[in-house]
Enzyme design. Structure first.
Site, PDB file in Angstrom:
ATOM      1  N   THR A 201       0.826  -1.214   0.000  1.00 36.68           N
ATOM      2  CA  THR A 201       0.000   0.000   0.000  1.00 36.68           C
ATOM      3  C   THR A 201       0.858   1.260   0.000  1.00 36.68           C
ATOM      4  O   THR A 201       1.986   1.231   0.471  1.00 36.68           O
ATOM      5  CB  THR A 201      -0.864  -0.098   1.281  1.00 36.68           C
ATOM      6  N   ARG A 229     -14.440  -7.081   0.017  1.00 37.36           N
ATOM      7  CA  ARG A 229     -13.745  -6.751   1.270  1.00 37.36           C
ATOM      8  C   ARG A 229     -13.210  -5.299   1.202  1.00 37.36           C
ATOM      9  O   ARG A 229     -12.597  -4.889   0.238  1.00 37.36           O
ATOM     10  CB  ARG A 229     -12.581  -7.706   1.470  1.00 37.36           C
ATOM     11  N   VAL A 230     -13.466  -4.553   2.244  1.00 40.72           N
ATOM     12  CA  VAL A 230     -12.935  -3.200   2.340  1.00 40.72           C
ATOM     13  C   VAL A 230     -11.953  -3.170   3.511  1.00 40.72           C
ATOM     14  O   VAL A 230     -12.277  -3.611   4.613  1.00 40.72           O
ATOM     15  CB  VAL A 230     -14.066  -2.168   2.561  1.00 40.72           C
ATOM     16  N   GLY A 231     -10.749  -2.671   3.242  1.00 38.88           N
ATOM     17  CA  GLY A 231      -9.728  -2.627   4.283  1.00 38.88           C
ATOM     18  C   GLY A 231      -9.753  -1.310   5.044  1.00 38.88           C
ATOM     19  O   GLY A 231     -10.743  -0.566   5.016  1.00 38.88           O
ATOM     20  N   ASP A 232      -8.653  -1.036   5.727  1.00 35.55           N
ATOM     21  CA  ASP A 232      -8.569   0.180   6.537  1.00 35.55           C
ATOM     22  C   ASP A 232      -8.248   1.417   5.719  1.00 35.55           C
ATOM     23  O   ASP A 232      -8.555   2.536   6.142  1.00 35.55           O
ATOM     24  CB  ASP A 232      -7.478   0.011   7.602  1.00 35.55           C
ATOM     25  N   THR A 251      -0.324   1.233   7.126  1.00 37.82           N
ATOM     26  CA  THR A 251      -0.188   0.104   6.202  1.00 37.82           C
ATOM     27  C   THR A 251      -0.012  -1.161   7.021  1.00 37.82           C
ATOM     28  O   THR A 251       0.761  -1.173   7.984  1.00 37.82           O
ATOM     29  CB  THR A 251       1.011   0.262   5.245  1.00 37.82           C
ATOM     30  N   GLY A 252      -0.739  -2.189   6.671  1.00 40.94           N
ATOM     31  CA  GLY A 252      -0.627  -3.418   7.438  1.00 40.94           C
ATOM     32  C   GLY A 252      -1.895  -4.231   7.295  1.00 40.94           C
ATOM     33  O   GLY A 252      -2.672  -4.033   6.357  1.00 40.94           O
ATOM     34  N   GLY A 254      -5.220  -4.828   7.513  1.00 45.17           N
ATOM     35  CA  GLY A 254      -6.238  -3.791   7.626  1.00 45.17           C
ATOM     36  C   GLY A 254      -7.313  -4.032   8.664  1.00 45.17           C
ATOM     37  O   GLY A 254      -7.791  -3.100   9.311  1.00 45.17           O
TER      38      GLY A 254
HETATM   39  N1  ASP Z   1      -3.811  -2.034   4.956  1.00 51.05           N
HETATM   40  C1  ASP Z   1      -4.067  -2.554   3.631  1.00 51.05           C
HETATM   41  C2  ASP Z   1      -5.346  -3.332   3.668  1.00 51.05           C
HETATM   42  O1  ASP Z   1      -5.589  -4.057   4.617  1.00 51.05           O
HETATM   43  C3  ASP Z   1      -2.976  -3.415   3.117  1.00 51.05           C
HETATM   44  C4  ASP Z   1      -1.592  -2.819   3.186  1.00 51.05           C
HETATM   45  O2  ASP Z   1      -1.332  -1.922   3.951  1.00 51.05           O
HETATM   46  O3  ASP Z   1      -0.741  -3.269   2.423  1.00 51.05           O
HETATM   47  O4  ASP Z   1      -6.102  -3.255   2.721  1.00 51.05           O
END
Ligand code: ASP
Length: 334
Positions: A201, A229-232, A251-252, A254
């Site tokens: 990300t 799916r919706v992430g953070d 980033t991580g 989510g």
């Molecule tokens: N945080 C992002 C998600 O979960 C993924 C990422 O940070 O690489 O969609």
């Protein structure tokens, strides 16, 4: 007539500036920028010299794009968007071109942007044909009454805005992301639920000459994610936050960032507890998220131009320019 209106605008801007109690003194009116290209687990030996050189070059170009705006007196909002567009166009990062594949073999992109001193925010989730999701997120903020548009509605909104460039969904395809999907599906079939090695990300946080902060994040989400799916990253307060003192892009993994309101929590600690930015970011990223079972990193910036970049994943692509003009690019722990 036009010249007269411009003169009026300039005069009113000068008066507003003179009366604004928050107007920074000369010493404070320095700019800063920090960007990330995702946290993850990239073993040092697996990153060949050419891949590392190319990723560093992209991060450097993104930094230059944002910094050009800041040093010309432009806004933090424009700077974070400009930096992110560069990384969305790069196939090496999981945003725009090069986004990861979902479980159906397609791409659904998420992005958000927030301006601290006005608390304006815009976000899109699950868009499939928008070349620059961060640009659409900003358009939602500026040209709709809403904060977040998702899926078909976001696509329909994009249809109504001729300036939003569209591409077929397979335009986002890359071979390395296809291989990552196949690997993730093999691992999922073998019962390994940790998707950590696939982060990538992108995000940016900027402080402009007016003392204003903006933050933004753009992503393809997580490899092999379920359709819908919706992430953070598009969730204001989870993956992105900015207020008048602090801005964050995360980033991580989510789901853990949403459940712990990571981006907002970091800035809330600065605002309400008086924590330093470094303490706040460290506590949330390196204690609260791992204690919950998640992992990842974040970039954070405060009104003084302090920068924090904690992560617990071994790698986080990141780059920064401090208020004193010094700059750096890093991938591994240093
Ligand atoms: N945080 C992002 C998600 O979960 C993924 C990422 O940070 O690489 O969609």
């Amino acid at each position: 007539m036009l010249a007269f209106s411009i003169l009026l605008l300039a005069l009113s801007a000068m008066t507003a500036h003179a009366q604004d109690p928050a107007t920074p003194s000369q010493a404070e009116s320095r700019t800063a920028l920090v960007i990330h290209g995702g946290a993850g687990y990239v073993p040092r030996e697996s990153l060949d010299a050419e891949a590392e050189r190319a990723a560093r070059a992209d991060l450097g170009r993104a930094l230059d794009a944002g910094n050009a705006i800041l040093s010309a007196g432009g806004t933090a909002l424009d700077a974070v968007q400009a930096a992110i567009v560069v990384l969305e166009e790069s196939p090496r990062f999981n945003a725009g071109k090069g986004a990861v594949f979902n479980a159906r073999g397609g791409h659904e992109l998420d992005a958000s942007i927030m301006e601290g001193h006005t608390r304006r925010a815009g976000a899109v989730a699950g868009v499939t044909t928008v070349r620059s999701p961060i640009t659409l997120a900003r358009t939602v903020m500026e040209h709709s009454p809403h904060v977040m548009l998702a899926g078909e509605g976001a696509e329909a909104f994009a249809d109504s805005r001729p300036e939003i460039e569209r591409v077929p969904n397979d335009w986002f395809d890359t071979d390395h992301r296809r291989k990552a999907l196949e690997k993730a599906q093999r691992q999922a079939a073998a019962g390994d639920g940790h998707p950590g090695q696939y982060f990538g990300t992108v995000g940016a946080v900027a402080l402009d000459r007016h003392g204003h902060i903006a933050a933004a994040t753009s992503t393809g989400g997580m490899t092999n994610k379920k359709w819908g799916r919706v992430g953070d990253s598009p969730v204001i307060g989870a993956g992105t936050w900015a207020d008048d003192k602090c801005g964050v892009s995360g980033t991580g993994w989510g789901e853990f960032y949403i459940r712990n309101a990571v981006a907002h929590d970091i800035c809330a600690r600065v605002a309400y507890r008086g924590d330093s930015l470094a303490e706040a970011a460290e506590e949330v990223v390196n204690r609260i998220v791992p204690a919950a079972g998640g992992d990842g990193g974040a970039i954070a910036l405060d009104r003084e131009g302090n920068i924090a970049m904690p992560f617990n994943t071994g790698t986080m692509y990141r780059a920064w320019i401090k208020p004193d003009g010094s700059r750096g690019i890093a991938i591994f722990e240093e």
